[in-house]
Design an enzyme around this catalytic site. Structure first.
Site, PDB file in Angstrom:
ATOM      1  N   ASP A 100     109.764  -5.519 -40.031  1.00 44.01           N
ATOM      2  CA  ASP A 100     110.080  -4.120 -39.740  1.00 44.01           C
ATOM      3  C   ASP A 100     110.560  -4.023 -38.300  1.00 44.01           C
ATOM      4  OD1 ASP A 100     110.151  -1.343 -39.379  1.00 44.01           O
ATOM      5  OD2 ASP A 100     108.335  -1.021 -40.568  1.00 44.01           O
ATOM      6  N   ARG A 157     111.846  -1.201 -36.902  1.00 49.02           N
ATOM      7  CA  ARG A 157     111.962   0.198 -36.481  1.00 49.02           C
ATOM      8  C   ARG A 157     111.309   0.456 -35.137  1.00 49.02           C
ATOM      9  NH1 ARG A 157     110.252   2.833 -42.156  1.00 49.02           N
ATOM     10  NH2 ARG A 157     108.906   1.007 -42.041  1.00 49.02           N
TER      11      ARG A 157
END
Length: 191
Positions: free
Chosen positions: A123, A125
């Site tokens: 991930d 983000r």
């Protein structure tokens, strides 16, 4: 943090009436989608929804993104709150790389394995802009609509009080059941 903010505009949708405000940060444009009564609610419902073009716009059955977004917009139109449309496609690997990750998934990799094989973390983000949006809109206390424990931790790190967590549970289908299992078993999603 250098962030640009748009004016607020009305947005009538099939879900209900909203106001929208855009934020530009690090060449990405994010959106706050607020119910008409948002400013009057002490602890609004909030969903931080990460962009998923294939799901949100094209209706992909490989994920649960469009269903979660629709659930949140319908619920917030009725109960008040905001969706932060977090423009970080494919857990922030971008659309091009997401399509390559899909191709790896077609060969048997799960969503995490595909990202890692492409040279990314599971991930990528960055939620920094969410803090700016909350600060700009005076958000101090929320009811968070999420299954993602990382989003819970991030919001708590901002000093925003989460008074309730509402799950965004979507029924699995034959195309996304392994994806949802990976999110639950390897990413700790609260499914």
């Amino acid at each position: 943090m250098n962030i640009e903010k748009s004016n607020i505009a009305k947005l009538p949708t099939k879900h209900g009436q909203f106001f929208i405000k855009a934020y530009k940060y690090n060449d990405q444009e994010h959106l706050a989608i607020m119910s008409e009564n948002f400013e009057k609610i002490e602890a609004p419902y909030v969903r931080i929804h990460s962009e998923c073009l294939t799901g949100d716009a094209l209706g992909s059955l490989k994920c649960d993104c469009q269903a979660q977004l629709n659930l949140a917009l319908d619920f917030i139109a009725q109960n008040g709150g905001m969706v932060v449309y977090h423009k970080q496609e494919g857990r922030n690997i971008g659309l091009f790389n997401k399509v390559n990750a899909y191709a790896l998934q077609d060969k048997g990799r799960n969503t995490i394995e595909a990202n890692v094989e492409l040279g990314f973390a599971q991930d990528e983000r960055d939620y920094s802009v969410v803090g700016c949006i909350f600060e700009d809109l005076g958000v101090k206390k929320i009811k968070l609509i999420t299954n993602n424990p990382e989003k819970i931790k991030y919001v708590e790190s901002l000093g925003v009080n989460i008074v309730e967590r509402m799950p965004a549970i979507i029924e699995a289908n034959i195309h996304n059941k392994d994806y949802l299992a990976t999110k639950k078993d390897q990413m700790g999603h609260l499914l």
